[in-house]
Design a protein around this motif. Structure first.
Motif, PDB file in Angstrom:
ATOM      1  N   SER A  56       0.807  -1.217   0.000  1.00 43.83           N
ATOM      2  CA  SER A  56       0.000   0.000   0.000  1.00 43.83           C
ATOM      3  C   SER A  56       0.840   1.267   0.000  1.00 43.83           C
ATOM      4  O   SER A  56       0.362   2.340  -0.347  1.00 43.83           O
ATOM      5  N   GLY A  57       2.109   1.123   0.382  1.00 44.69           N
ATOM      6  CA  GLY A  57       2.979   2.282   0.508  1.00 44.69           C
ATOM      7  C   GLY A  57       2.680   3.094   1.749  1.00 44.69           C
ATOM      8  O   GLY A  57       3.245   4.168   1.958  1.00 44.69           O
ATOM      9  N   LYS A  58       1.783   2.573   2.611  1.00 46.56           N
ATOM     10  CA  LYS A  58       1.371   3.305   3.805  1.00 46.56           C
ATOM     11  C   LYS A  58       1.730   2.583   5.101  1.00 46.56           C
ATOM     12  O   LYS A  58       1.461   3.087   6.187  1.00 46.56           O
ATOM     13  N   SER A  59       2.297   1.410   4.994  1.00 49.22           N
ATOM     14  CA  SER A  59       2.675   0.683   6.205  1.00 49.22           C
ATOM     15  C   SER A  59       3.796   1.424   6.923  1.00 49.22           C
ATOM     16  O   SER A  59       4.659   2.052   6.298  1.00 49.22           O
ATOM     17  N   ALA A  60       3.783   1.336   8.255  1.00 49.89           N
ATOM     18  CA  ALA A  60       4.790   2.044   9.050  1.00 49.89           C
ATOM     19  C   ALA A  60       6.105   1.285   9.043  1.00 49.89           C
ATOM     20  O   ALA A  60       6.163   0.100   9.354  1.00 49.89           O
ATOM     21  N   LYS A  61       7.153   1.997   8.669  1.00 48.56           N
ATOM     22  CA  LYS A  61       8.499   1.443   8.730  1.00 48.56           C
ATOM     23  C   LYS A  61       9.134   1.763  10.082  1.00 48.56           C
ATOM     24  O   LYS A  61       9.955   1.003  10.594  1.00 48.56           O
ATOM     25  N   ALA A  62       8.737   2.891  10.647  1.00 48.33           N
ATOM     26  CA  ALA A  62       9.179   3.308  11.979  1.00 48.33           C
ATOM     27  C   ALA A  62       8.133   4.243  12.548  1.00 48.33           C
ATOM     28  O   ALA A  62       7.424   4.937  11.800  1.00 48.33           O
ATOM     29  N   GLN A  63       8.023   4.282  13.881  1.00 50.19           N
ATOM     30  CA  GLN A  63       7.013   5.105  14.522  1.00 50.19           C
ATOM     31  C   GLN A  63       7.500   5.524  15.906  1.00 50.19           C
ATOM     32  O   GLN A  63       8.208   4.761  16.579  1.00 50.19           O
ATOM     33  N   ALA A  64       7.153   6.731  16.334  1.00 51.69           N
ATOM     34  CA  ALA A  64       7.584   7.212  17.651  1.00 51.69           C
ATOM     35  C   ALA A  64       6.663   8.325  18.120  1.00 51.69           C
ATOM     36  O   ALA A  64       6.097   9.075  17.316  1.00 51.69           O
ATOM     37  N   ARG A  65       6.534   8.445  19.439  1.00 47.99           N
ATOM     38  CA  ARG A  65       5.769   9.543  20.034  1.00 47.99           C
ATOM     39  C   ARG A  65       6.658  10.776  20.131  1.00 47.99           C
ATOM     40  O   ARG A  65       7.869  10.667  20.319  1.00 47.99           O
ATOM     41  N   ALA A  66       6.031  11.922  20.018  1.00 45.01           N
ATOM     42  CA  ALA A  66       6.773  13.181  20.152  1.00 45.01           C
ATOM     43  C   ALA A  66       5.900  14.191  20.881  1.00 45.01           C
ATOM     44  O   ALA A  66       4.677  14.071  20.910  1.00 45.01           O
ATOM     45  N   VAL A  67       6.558  15.185  21.443  1.00 38.72           N
ATOM     46  CA  VAL A  67       5.823  16.214  22.167  1.00 38.72           C
ATOM     47  C   VAL A  67       6.487  17.560  21.937  1.00 38.72           C
ATOM     48  O   VAL A  67       7.705  17.658  21.780  1.00 38.72           O
ATOM     49  N   ILE A  68       5.641  18.591  21.861  1.00 34.74           N
ATOM     50  CA  ILE A  68       6.145  19.970  21.864  1.00 34.74           C
ATOM     51  C   ILE A  68       5.586  20.598  23.131  1.00 34.74           C
ATOM     52  O   ILE A  68       4.371  20.790  23.259  1.00 34.74           O
ATOM     53  N   TRP A  69       6.464  20.871  24.082  1.00 38.42           N
ATOM     54  CA  TRP A  69       6.011  21.437  25.341  1.00 38.42           C
ATOM     55  C   TRP A  69       5.472  22.852  25.133  1.00 38.42           C
ATOM     56  O   TRP A  69       5.828  23.540  24.162  1.00 38.42           O
ATOM     57  N   LYS A  70       4.589  23.265  26.018  1.00 36.10           N
ATOM     58  CA  LYS A  70       3.924  24.562  25.873  1.00 36.10           C
ATOM     59  C   LYS A  70       4.913  25.723  25.862  1.00 36.10           C
ATOM     60  O   LYS A  70       4.605  26.807  25.354  1.00 36.10           O
ATOM     61  N   SER A  71       6.109  25.499  26.393  1.00 30.51           N
ATOM     62  CA  SER A  71       7.130  26.549  26.372  1.00 30.51           C
ATOM     63  C   SER A  71       7.659  26.786  24.946  1.00 30.51           C
ATOM     64  O   SER A  71       8.205  27.850  24.647  1.00 30.51           O
ATOM     65  N   HIS A  72       7.507  25.792  24.068  1.00 31.49           N
ATOM     66  CA  HIS A  72       7.974  25.896  22.673  1.00 31.49           C
ATOM     67  C   HIS A  72       6.825  25.972  21.669  1.00 31.49           C
ATOM     68  O   HIS A  72       6.998  26.524  20.578  1.00 31.49           O
ATOM     69  N   TYR A  73       5.675  25.400  21.998  1.00 27.03           N
ATOM     70  CA  TYR A  73       4.612  25.194  21.013  1.00 27.03           C
ATOM     71  C   TYR A  73       4.125  26.490  20.346  1.00 27.03           C
ATOM     72  O   TYR A  73       4.050  26.556  19.104  1.00 27.03           O
ATOM     73  N   PRO A  74       3.759  27.549  21.090  1.00 29.02           N
ATOM     74  CA  PRO A  74       3.262  28.761  20.414  1.00 29.02           C
ATOM     75  C   PRO A  74       4.271  29.335  19.420  1.00 29.02           C
ATOM     76  O   PRO A  74       3.900  29.739  18.312  1.00 29.02           O
ATOM     77  N   ARG A  75       5.550  29.337  19.819  1.00 34.13           N
ATOM     78  CA  ARG A  75       6.590  29.893  18.936  1.00 34.13           C
ATOM     79  C   ARG A  75       6.759  29.046  17.685  1.00 34.13           C
ATOM     80  O   ARG A  75       6.798  29.574  16.563  1.00 34.13           O
ATOM     81  N   LEU A  76       6.840  27.726  17.845  1.00 35.77           N
ATOM     82  CA  LEU A  76       7.051  26.843  16.689  1.00 35.77           C
ATOM     83  C   LEU A  76       5.831  26.822  15.773  1.00 35.77           C
ATOM     84  O   LEU A  76       5.970  26.794  14.540  1.00 35.77           O
ATOM     85  N   ALA A  77       4.633  26.824  16.362  1.00 36.15           N
ATOM     86  CA  ALA A  77       3.416  26.821  15.552  1.00 36.15           C
ATOM     87  C   ALA A  77       3.316  28.099  14.723  1.00 36.15           C
ATOM     88  O   ALA A  77       2.973  28.061  13.531  1.00 36.15           O
ATOM     89  N   ALA A  78       3.626  29.233  15.337  1.00 36.19           N
ATOM     90  CA  ALA A  78       3.580  30.512  14.623  1.00 36.19           C
ATOM     91  C   ALA A  78       4.644  30.567  13.528  1.00 36.19           C
ATOM     92  O   ALA A  78       4.396  31.068  12.419  1.00 36.19           O
ATOM     93  N   LYS A  79       5.819  30.061  13.829  1.00 33.14           N
ATOM     94  CA  LYS A  79       6.912  30.035  12.853  1.00 33.14           C
ATOM     95  C   LYS A  79       6.520  29.194  11.642  1.00 33.14           C
ATOM     96  O   LYS A  79       6.712  29.606  10.485  1.00 33.14           O
ATOM     97  N   PHE A  80       5.955  28.028  11.891  1.00 31.97           N
ATOM     98  CA  PHE A  80       5.591  27.121  10.806  1.00 31.97           C
ATOM     99  C   PHE A  80       4.458  27.688   9.964  1.00 31.97           C
ATOM    100  O   PHE A  80       4.527  27.701   8.727  1.00 31.97           O
ATOM    101  N   GLU A  81       3.410  28.176  10.626  1.00 32.26           N
ATOM    102  CA  GLU A  81       2.259  28.696   9.888  1.00 32.26           C
ATOM    103  C   GLU A  81       2.605  29.966   9.128  1.00 32.26           C
ATOM    104  O   GLU A  81       2.118  30.193   8.021  1.00 32.26           O
ATOM    105  N   GLY A  82       3.454  30.800   9.724  1.00 34.65           N
ATOM    106  CA  GLY A  82       3.849  32.021   9.039  1.00 34.65           C
ATOM    107  C   GLY A  82       4.620  31.751   7.762  1.00 34.65           C
ATOM    108  O   GLY A  82       4.478  32.464   6.772  1.00 34.65           O
ATOM    109  N   ALA A  83       5.426  30.685   7.765  1.00 31.45           N
ATOM    110  CA  ALA A  83       6.240  30.364   6.583  1.00 31.45           C
ATOM    111  C   ALA A  83       5.479  29.566   5.537  1.00 31.45           C
ATOM    112  O   ALA A  83       5.695  29.736   4.334  1.00 31.45           O
ATOM    113  N   THR A  84       4.592  28.685   5.985  1.00 30.72           N
ATOM    114  CA  THR A  84       3.915  27.776   5.045  1.00 30.72           C
ATOM    115  C   THR A  84       2.467  28.143   4.754  1.00 30.72           C
ATOM    116  O   THR A  84       1.902  27.689   3.758  1.00 30.72           O
ATOM    117  N   GLY A  85       1.865  28.964   5.627  1.00 31.42           N
ATOM    118  CA  GLY A  85       0.440  29.246   5.476  1.00 31.42           C
ATOM    119  C   GLY A  85      -0.433  28.084   5.920  1.00 31.42           C
ATOM    120  O   GLY A  85      -1.638  28.084   5.708  1.00 31.42           O
TER     121      GLY A  85
END
Length: 334
Positions: A56-85
């Motif tokens: 299917s080309g959709k099977s997982a080859k690798a998988q992991a949990r990740a987190v963006i702590w609230k101390s980083h999330y607003p800044r990273l979200a704004a940075k990403f959305e501002g650059a990519t829309g």
């Protein structure tokens, strides 16, 4: 007795190894399989790498949990959305800097501390170009644009959300027109999960009643680039490109042109612009008919005047010929 480790000891060894060999954050590319933020302000993600060689080309080859702590999330979200829309969302490929840690209970965890929006932009553009190339390879790229558009469009199938502001604007523009335009709404989900299939289902329903309509209007008001991703999807664009009726697209965004806009017979900027274009076809025909009526009256006037002049000339000739004939007959009688 065999040497062994307790589970806790094993987890501590794994954690120590990770701390030793991955002491500094590293950059990792992956796809977002799941993302959610909670009231505390933290953002939790499930990252995955797909196995392209699977069936299917959709099977997982690798998988992991990740987190963006609230101390980083607003800044990273704004940075990403501002650059990519776009907002961070599922099925999106990202390049992130992560601090790797291992907890004896919760296992491996990736703490995202930075993000590179240019990587995602490049992937989005690659997907877009691949979709365009596939449509051209399928031989459908120009099909809808090559359809003859009726001189006047009076019977319109509309694909939209019934509660959308763009749909209300569209209908208001038609209501204020002096011309009769008949519309029928084929309601669809116009953003988010399931929107692609919903639009395709609406097009399929219209195609079954093709002879009842002059054109199809696909309309949606403005939104973020992420909200409008369904209009860049291959399946949506494929159905629009092959549709047997001219498609009018009024997708309210000025920054980008969607692939649906590219394959539609008449691409317009907003729902109101689509309604105005439809009214303009009736106004244009009205003007042509009025001009034709003026030309007909002028032609009739000219023909009548020419005929009257010929009749007057014939009357004069008849009078002269009659006098000559009478004179000759009088001479014969004498």
């Amino acid at each position: 007795m065999r040497e062994s480790f307790s589970l806790y000891e094993l987890q501590r060894i794994i954690g120590a190894a990770i701390e030793q060999f991955l002491a500094k954050p590293v950059w990792v590319s992956a796809e977002i399989a799941e993302i959610k933020s909670n009231a505390s302000g933290h953002c939790y993600l499930e990252l995955v790498e797909r196995d392209k060689e699977s069936a299917s080309g959709k099977s997982a080859k690798a998988q992991a949990r990740a987190v963006i702590w609230k101390s980083h999330y607003p800044r990273l979200a704004a940075k990403f959305e501002g650059a990519t829309g776009r907002k961070l969302s599922t099925n999106m490929k990202i390049l992130v800097e992560v601090a790797v840690s291992h907890h004896p209970v919760y296992g491996l965890s990736l703490q995202i501390v930075d993000i590179d929006p240019t990587y995602t932009l490049g992937d989005i553009e690659r997907q877009r170009e691949a979709t365009i190339a596939q449509l051209k390879a399928d031989g459908v790229w120009d099909m809808n644009r090559e359809l003859p558009v009726p001189i006047v469009v009076q019977r319109v199938a509309v694909i939209s959300s019934a509660t959308a502001a763009g749909y209300r604007d569209f209908m208001q523009e038609l209501i204020h027109s002096p011309y009769r335009i008949d519309t029928e709404l084929f309601e669809a989900t116009m953003q988010g999960e399931g929107s692609e299939q919903s639009i395709v289902d609406a097009l399929t329903a219209i195609a079954a009643r093709e002879e009842e309509f002059d054109a199809v209007a696909i309309i949606r008001g403005g939104g973020s680039t992420t909200d409008l991703e369904c209009f860049n999807a291959y399946l949506t664009a494929l159905c629009v490109a092959q549709f047997p009726l001219p498609v009018l697209s009024g997708i309210g965004h000025d920054k980008d042109v969607s692939i649906v806009d590219m394959v539609a017979a008449i691409p317009l900027k907003t729902p109101t612009a689509v309604a105005a274009w439809i009214c303009a076809t009736a106004e244009r025909l009205d003007g042509q008919l009025e001009y034709a009526a003026l030309m007909l009256r002028e032609s009739c006037r000219k023909v009548t005047m020419a005929a009257a002049a010929r009749l007057e000339h014939f009357a004069e000739q008849l009078g002269s010929l009659t006098k000559v004939a009478l004179a000759r007959q009088s001479e014969r009688l004498e």
